[in-house]
Design an enzyme around this catalytic site. Structure first.
Site, PDB file in Angstrom:
ATOM      1  N   TYR A   1       4.538   4.918  13.428  1.00 53.82           N
ATOM      2  CA  TYR A   1       4.713   3.745  14.289  1.00 53.82           C
ATOM      3  C   TYR A   1       6.162   3.269  14.212  1.00 53.82           C
ATOM      4  O   TYR A   1       6.753   3.252  13.140  1.00 53.82           O
ATOM      5  CB  TYR A   1       3.804   2.593  13.833  1.00 53.82           C
TER       6      TYR A   1
ATOM      7  N   GLU B   1     -12.636  -3.106  16.938  1.00 49.26           N
ATOM      8  CA  GLU B   1     -12.265  -1.834  16.306  1.00 49.26           C
ATOM      9  C   GLU B   1     -13.553  -1.144  15.871  1.00 49.26           C
ATOM     10  O   GLU B   1     -14.535  -1.810  15.548  1.00 49.26           O
ATOM     11  CB  GLU B   1     -11.365  -2.130  15.096  1.00 49.26           C
TER      12      GLU B   1
ATOM     13  N   ARG C   1      -5.826   9.537  11.275  1.00 48.43           N
ATOM     14  CA  ARG C   1      -6.847   9.065  12.227  1.00 48.43           C
ATOM     15  C   ARG C   1      -8.252   9.501  11.837  1.00 48.43           C
ATOM     16  O   ARG C   1      -9.237   8.853  12.184  1.00 48.43           O
ATOM     17  CB  ARG C   1      -6.527   9.565  13.637  1.00 48.43           C
TER      18      ARG C   1
ATOM     19  N   ARG D   1       0.834  -1.204   0.000  1.00 51.84           N
ATOM     20  CA  ARG D   1       0.000   0.000   0.000  1.00 51.84           C
ATOM     21  C   ARG D   1       0.867   1.252   0.000  1.00 51.84           C
ATOM     22  O   ARG D   1       0.620   2.187  -0.775  1.00 51.84           O
ATOM     23  CB  ARG D   1      -0.921   0.001   1.219  1.00 51.84           C
TER      24      ARG D   1
HETATM   25  C1  3EB Z   1      -4.307   1.046  14.738  1.00 45.98           C
HETATM   26  O1  3EB Z   1      -4.651   1.991  15.462  1.00 45.98           O
HETATM   27  C2  3EB Z   1      -5.323  -0.020  14.491  1.00 45.98           C
HETATM   28  O2  3EB Z   1      -3.829  -0.111   8.212  1.00 45.98           O
HETATM   29  O3  3EB Z   1      -5.392   1.106   7.308  1.00 45.98           O
HETATM   30  C3  3EB Z   1      -6.728   1.086  12.089  1.00 45.98           C
HETATM   31  C4  3EB Z   1      -7.158   1.796  10.969  1.00 45.98           C
HETATM   32  C5  3EB Z   1      -5.698   0.185  11.965  1.00 45.98           C
HETATM   33  C6  3EB Z   1      -6.552   1.598   9.728  1.00 45.98           C
HETATM   34  C7  3EB Z   1      -4.851   0.549   8.286  1.00 45.98           C
HETATM   35  C8  3EB Z   1      -5.093   0.003  10.712  1.00 45.98           C
HETATM   36  C9  3EB Z   1      -5.511   0.704   9.608  1.00 45.98           C
HETATM   37  O4  3EB Z   1      -3.178   0.956  14.249  1.00 45.98           O
HETATM   38  C10 3EB Z   1      -5.233  -0.619  13.134  1.00 45.98           C
END
Ligand code: 3EB
Length: 370
Positions: free
Chosen positions: A234, A349, A247, A182
């Site tokens: 991250y 989630e 987010r 991606r």
């Molecule tokens: C997190 O907070 C949870 O890879 O598109 C949440 C929303 C999460 C989107 C993505 C991953 C994705 O990391 C995981």
């Protein structure tokens, strides 16, 4: 609050406010600077009937089984629903045109652009190359697309569904492969920074990556959660390539698209294996995100919120449903689906959209299918 870490390639990725550039504005075709709201709701109805309505931009059919869609606006997502099969319906504000472009399907009401692609992993050798291909194809569609009233489509939101998302150990996990592909493919679809996103695992055994999303005439604005490290920052322990999403995205219509949100604080998962504690933490994260986005009128009751919850184990569905409803009794819609979250220790989630009262009053309540 968080320890500084070495800059990541995406560190500081900007999401600048772009003025709405409307190339071909004329006196007969004046610039439209505001965006009508996208009307989003859930329905228990027949897909064919919904598709007959000319303002329907997209219909998502959730459930283990579904028809192979012919209409480009129809997507089947093989996540089991709790209760009867459910539809999610997106309605635009004027007649919709739609079509196929290679492996892509799209539709537009000349304010929004819906797009979807399904990529069989086998010819690509796995989820990494399939994801790169899917995102490059979306990028090509966007590069070639212009709204009739002028201007390109800016992506606001992506959804990603893949089979067996947690299969494979460490950096060999399928989700981590997906993230790498991606990130390589997403360029054209993230010129203004990363859109909000969701990535969830299916259990259907079909190794087909599904990506769909929403673009609009006006660029959105990315919003990060002060309780959480931005996903694109991250640290290495979560994989070689961080997830490329924001987010939340505030749209030009004033709606707020909330990304998949879990019990993550900083970058660490909380309450491993404890669904009840995770759902409270997740709702806390959503509350903080809404407050940060200045959604002052959402209130504690959750008016105008349309949510989706994904539970790893169907046994947790009732708890999750009742915890969400008791925190947000005025919720406009809730759909609970069975799906795997991209970290093994996470059991739930939530994602969704919030329409401020102003938007609901003029656009949503009159037509909502909820
Ligand atoms: C997190 O907070 C949870 O890879 O598109 C949440 C929303 C999460 C989107 C993505 C991953 C994705 O990391 C995981």
């Amino acid at each position: 609050m968080y320890h500084p870490r070495p800059p990541h390639p995406y560190a500081g990725a900007p999401f600048p406010d772009r003025p709405d550039v409307q190339a071909n504005a004329t006196p007969a075709n004046p610039p439209v600077r505001s965006l009508p709201a996208l009307r989003i709701g859930y329905a228990c109805a027949a897909v064919a009937e919904v598709l007959r309505e000319e303002d329907v931009l997209a219909v998502f059919e959730f459930g283990a089984r579904g028809a192979t869609p012919a209409d480009p606006r129809h997507v089947h997502v093989a996540l089991e629903t709790i209760g009867p099969a459910q539809l999610e319906v997106w309605r635009g504000s004027q007649a919709v045109t739609c079509g196929h472009e290679g492996m892509l399907r799209w539709s537009t009401d000349d304010h929004y652009l819906f797009f979807a692609i399904e990529v069989d992993e086998a010819p690509f050798g796995g989820p990494e190359q399939a994801a790169e291909h899917a995102y490059r194809e979306i990028g090509r569609l966007l590069d070639g697309f212009r709204f009739e009233r002028g201007g390109p489509a800016h992506v606001l939101r992506f959804w990603n569904y893949l089979d067996a998302i947690n299969e494979g150990d460490g950096d060999d996990e399928r989700y981590r492969h997906f993230c790498s592909g991606r990130a390589r493919g997403i360029d054209s679809a993230s010129r203004n920074g990363f859109p909000a996103a969701t990535a969830i695992g299916r259990h259907d055994g079909r190794r087909v990556l599904q990506v769909y999303g929403l673009g609009a005439r006006l660029a959105g604005t990315a919003i990060e959660n002060p309780r959480q490290v931005s996903a694109w920052r991250y640290p290495r322990e979560y994989g070689p390539t961080p997830p490329t999403f924001a987010r939340a995205t505030r749209t030009g219509a004033g709606q707020l698209f909330v990304s998949g949100t879990a019990a993550v604080i900083g970058h660490a998962s909380q309450h491993a294996g404890d669904t009840a504690a995770q759902i409270e933490e997740t709702l806390n994260n959503v509350d903080v995100l809404l407050a940060t986005a200045d959604e002052s009128d959402v209130g504690a009751a959750g008016a105008g919120l349309v949510l989706k919850a994904y539970v790893r184990d169907p046994v947790d569905a009732a708890t999750v449903d009742s915890r969400i409803r008791s925190r947000h009794p005025a919720l406009a819609g809730l759909l609970v689906l069975v799906g795997d979250i991209c970290r093994r220790e996470l059991r739930v989630e939530i994602d969704g959209v919030h329409a401020p009262a102003r938007v609901q009053a003029t656009d949503i309540q009159d037509h909502s299918v909820v």
